[in-house]
Scaffold this motif. Structure first.
Motif, short mmCIF file in Angstrom:
data_model
loop_
_atom_site.label_atom_id
_atom_site.label_comp_id
_atom_site.label_asym_id
_atom_site.label_seq_id
_atom_site.Cartn_x
_atom_site.Cartn_y
_atom_site.Cartn_z
N CYS A 93 14.32 -9.38 18.50
CA CYS A 93 14.41 -8.36 19.42
C CYS A 93 13.49 -8.60 20.66
O CYS A 93 13.90 -8.34 21.82
CB CYS A 93 13.74 -6.97 18.68
SG CYS A 93 13.36 -5.45 19.80
N LEU A 96 15.26 -10.80 23.16
CA LEU A 96 16.10 -10.07 23.83
C LEU A 96 15.65 -9.08 24.84
O LEU A 96 16.00 -9.15 26.07
CB LEU A 96 17.24 -9.46 22.83
CG LEU A 96 18.05 -10.16 21.90
CD1 LEU A 96 18.55 -9.27 20.82
CD2 LEU A 96 19.12 -10.87 22.71
N ILE A 97 14.71 -8.27 24.61
CA ILE A 97 14.24 -7.40 25.39
C ILE A 97 13.31 -8.22 26.52
O ILE A 97 13.13 -7.52 27.63
CB ILE A 97 13.29 -6.29 24.95
CG1 ILE A 97 12.08 -6.78 24.09
CG2 ILE A 97 14.15 -5.54 23.80
CD1 ILE A 97 11.22 -5.79 23.71
N ARG A 100 16.50 -9.35 29.09
CA ARG A 100 17.61 -8.70 29.70
C ARG A 100 16.92 -7.17 30.10
O ARG A 100 17.42 -6.20 30.71
CB ARG A 100 18.77 -8.33 28.70
CG ARG A 100 19.39 -9.32 27.97
CD ARG A 100 20.15 -9.99 28.98
NE ARG A 100 21.40 -9.05 29.22
CZ ARG A 100 22.55 -9.22 28.62
NH1 ARG A 100 22.57 -9.90 27.44
NH2 ARG A 100 23.46 -8.32 28.72
N ASP A 101 15.69 -7.33 30.05
CA ASP A 101 14.74 -6.02 30.68
C ASP A 101 15.66 -4.68 30.15
O ASP A 101 15.91 -3.54 30.45
CB ASP A 101 14.78 -5.84 32.02
CG ASP A 101 13.72 -4.64 32.44
OD1 ASP A 101 12.95 -4.28 31.82
OD2 ASP A 101 13.73 -4.38 33.51
N VAL A 102 15.83 -4.63 28.75
CA VAL A 102 16.50 -3.55 28.15
C VAL A 102 15.74 -2.22 28.16
O VAL A 102 16.11 -1.28 28.37
CB VAL A 102 16.86 -3.75 26.52
CG1 VAL A 102 17.49 -2.67 25.77
CG2 VAL A 102 17.66 -5.03 26.31
N THR A 103 14.30 -2.49 28.11
CA THR A 103 13.51 -1.02 28.12
C THR A 103 13.52 -0.52 29.24
O THR A 103 13.49 0.77 29.55
CB THR A 103 12.04 -1.56 27.52
OG1 THR A 103 11.49 -2.77 28.31
CG2 THR A 103 11.83 -2.08 25.95
N ALA A 105 15.78 -0.89 31.68
CA ALA A 105 17.18 -0.34 31.97
C ALA A 105 17.29 0.96 31.33
O ALA A 105 17.67 1.97 31.79
CB ALA A 105 18.47 -1.32 31.26
N VAL A 106 16.75 1.15 29.99
CA VAL A 106 17.07 2.51 29.44
C VAL A 106 15.97 3.52 29.89
O VAL A 106 16.57 4.57 30.17
CB VAL A 106 16.39 2.34 27.92
CG1 VAL A 106 16.34 3.67 27.00
CG2 VAL A 106 17.43 1.40 27.06
N LYS A 127 22.91 -1.36 37.70
CA LYS A 127 22.52 -2.41 36.66
C LYS A 127 22.12 -3.69 37.10
O LYS A 127 21.53 -4.67 36.29
CB LYS A 127 23.78 -2.73 35.84
CG LYS A 127 25.13 -3.44 36.40
CD LYS A 127 26.11 -3.28 35.35
CE LYS A 127 27.46 -3.89 36.27
NZ LYS A 127 28.63 -4.07 35.53
N PHE A 130 18.50 -5.18 36.43
CA PHE A 130 18.05 -5.58 34.87
C PHE A 130 19.05 -6.87 34.36
O PHE A 130 18.91 -7.05 33.09
CB PHE A 130 18.33 -4.36 34.07
CG PHE A 130 17.71 -3.20 34.58
CD1 PHE A 130 16.51 -2.83 34.61
CD2 PHE A 130 18.70 -2.04 35.19
CE1 PHE A 130 15.74 -1.52 34.95
CE2 PHE A 130 17.86 -1.00 35.60
CZ PHE A 130 16.80 -0.75 35.84
N GLU A 134 21.00 -15.34 28.97
CA GLU A 134 21.14 -15.20 27.74
C GLU A 134 20.38 -16.37 26.98
O GLU A 134 19.58 -17.27 27.51
CB GLU A 134 22.66 -15.75 27.26
CG GLU A 134 23.62 -14.77 28.07
CD GLU A 134 25.09 -15.07 27.98
OE1 GLU A 134 25.25 -16.21 27.03
OE2 GLU A 134 25.99 -14.80 28.49
#
Length: 388
Positions: A93, A96-97, A100-103, A105-106, A127, A130, A134
């Motif tokens: 996790c 990945l975060i 991709r800067d998932v936090t 982005a959310v 988008k 962010f 890969e």
């Protein structure tokens, strides 16, 4: 009846391993012979003379005074590997975060909705802020190849990553757990030069304190993403923050937040979630309870952090357990006393760890009380116990 004190909530699956016919277990138990603990602070705890062992349902033991325990003949156990899968999954996790800067982005999507914007009208344009790389075909550096590090290294190969591992204390068992495609390096600087992501899985002690500091950070690739789910002190926060501000480190994911770290926009901080799964807590509780039970009932030591691992299958009429200083001729002194009384030694094991040693002796006949008293009076003997 063995008396066991619990200093944290211990998963019932672990407590079930302690038969209530032979164990009194609870937080109100006094004059305890064993302690089951997770994170409770024992550094100033007044140990009763009856205390024989402490079992930590977890790996880190910085909440336990190891030197004082050793001096008082108290075995300290941990549960290496019991939470390994939980931490491995959180490392995935974290990688990945951090990519991709998932936090972020959310958080952005929620802020758009909160401001009254129709979210679907802005997501395509927004988008781009962010975008991130890969994991496939990137290089991962794993520092520490124990139970957790080996799992992380192996699963990263499944993701198509090129994996470099470093562990100056790599054991045979750990090496056998590693996939042959993991590049094990002798010099950590080689790992620093090649890794796009680095994750640390080492115990925290004086040797590993700030092992990732200014010099290590300078040796890393520009733009590296760093993950620390081991212990906060493994990374020098001041050096890390400077590297983040300079762009040397793109992102830092840590399970050990503090106010300085949280204030940096490139830090992703979690509240010590590494082993926070029901499965992990159950595994740790079961393992800790079984280690404690085997020591109390059989004198066997497995996974001790302050004493040597010594275990024997039971034989004979009685088992003698002697904890003593690691000095020459101690074993000869013990066996000489037994020979004086005509006691036959059926089986024996003796091992040392640092300043301490532990001897298990299976006897053909019960030992006389006078011999036990003489054993206890031997110089450098810390604790003598007889198990029938």
């Amino acid at each position: 009846m063995y008396r066991i004190k619990t200093l944290n909530k211990i998963a019932p699956q672990g407590l079930e391993r302690l038969d209530p016919a032979h164990y009194l277990v609870g937080e109100d138990v006094t004059e305890e012979e064993g302690i089951l603990v997770r994170s409770a602070n024992l550094l100033e705890y007044a140990f009763p003379d009856s205390l024989l062992a402490i079992a930590r349902a977890g790996v880190g033991v910085n909440n336990i005074p190891l030197d004082r325990c050793s001096e008082n003949g108290i075995a300290v156990f941990s549960t290496p590997g019991a939470n390994a899968n939980a931490v491995k999954e959180l490392v995935l996790c974290a990688m990945l975060i951090s990519s991709r800067d998932v936090t972020g982005a959310v958080r952005w999507v929620k802020n758009q909705a909160a401001s009254g914007v129709e979210v679907e009208t802005v997501v395509e344009k927004g988008k781009s802020a962010f975008v991130g790389p890969e994991l496939y075909r990137k290089a991962l550096g794993v520092i520490g190849l124990g139970a957790i590090g080996a799992l992380v290294a192996n699963v990263a190969l499944d993701l198509g990553m090129d994996v470099y591992g470093y562990d100056p204390f790599l054991s045979v068992d750990a090496a056998l757990r590693l996939d042959r495609h993991v590049h094990v390096v002798r010099d950590v600087s080689e790992l620093y030069k090649k890794a796009d992501y680095i994750t640390a899985h080492v115990h925290f002690n004086e040797k590993t304190r700030h092992m990732i500091g200014q010099e290590a950070l300078a040796a890393m690739k520009p733009g590296v993403r760093l993950i620390n789910l081991a212990r906060g002190g493994v990374v020098d926060d001041e050096a890390l923050l400077a590297a983040l501000d300079a762009g040397k480190v793109t992102a830092y994911v840590t399970d050990f937040p503090n106010n300085k770290l949280v204030a940096n926009p490139h830090v992703i901080a979690m509240p010590h979630l590494g082993a926070s799964t029901p499965e992990s807590e159950q595994n740790c509780a079961v393992m800790a309870a079984e280690e404690l039970r085997d020591y109390l009932e059989n004198g066997n030591i497995r996974n001790s952090v302050n004493l040597p691992d010594v275990y024997l299958d039971r034989s004979g009429a009685q088992r003698l357990c002697v904890l003593h200083k690691n000095i020459p001729a101690m074993l000869a002194s013990i066996t000489a006393l037994l020979s004086r009384d005509g006691v036959n030694v059926e089986n024996l094991s003796n091992k040392s760890k640092g300043d301490y040693a532990y001897t298990l002796v299976d006897l053909g006949t019960p030992v006389e009380p006078t011999v036990l008293e003489d054993l206890k009076r031997l110089s450098n003997v810390i604790r003598v116990r007889v198990i029938g």
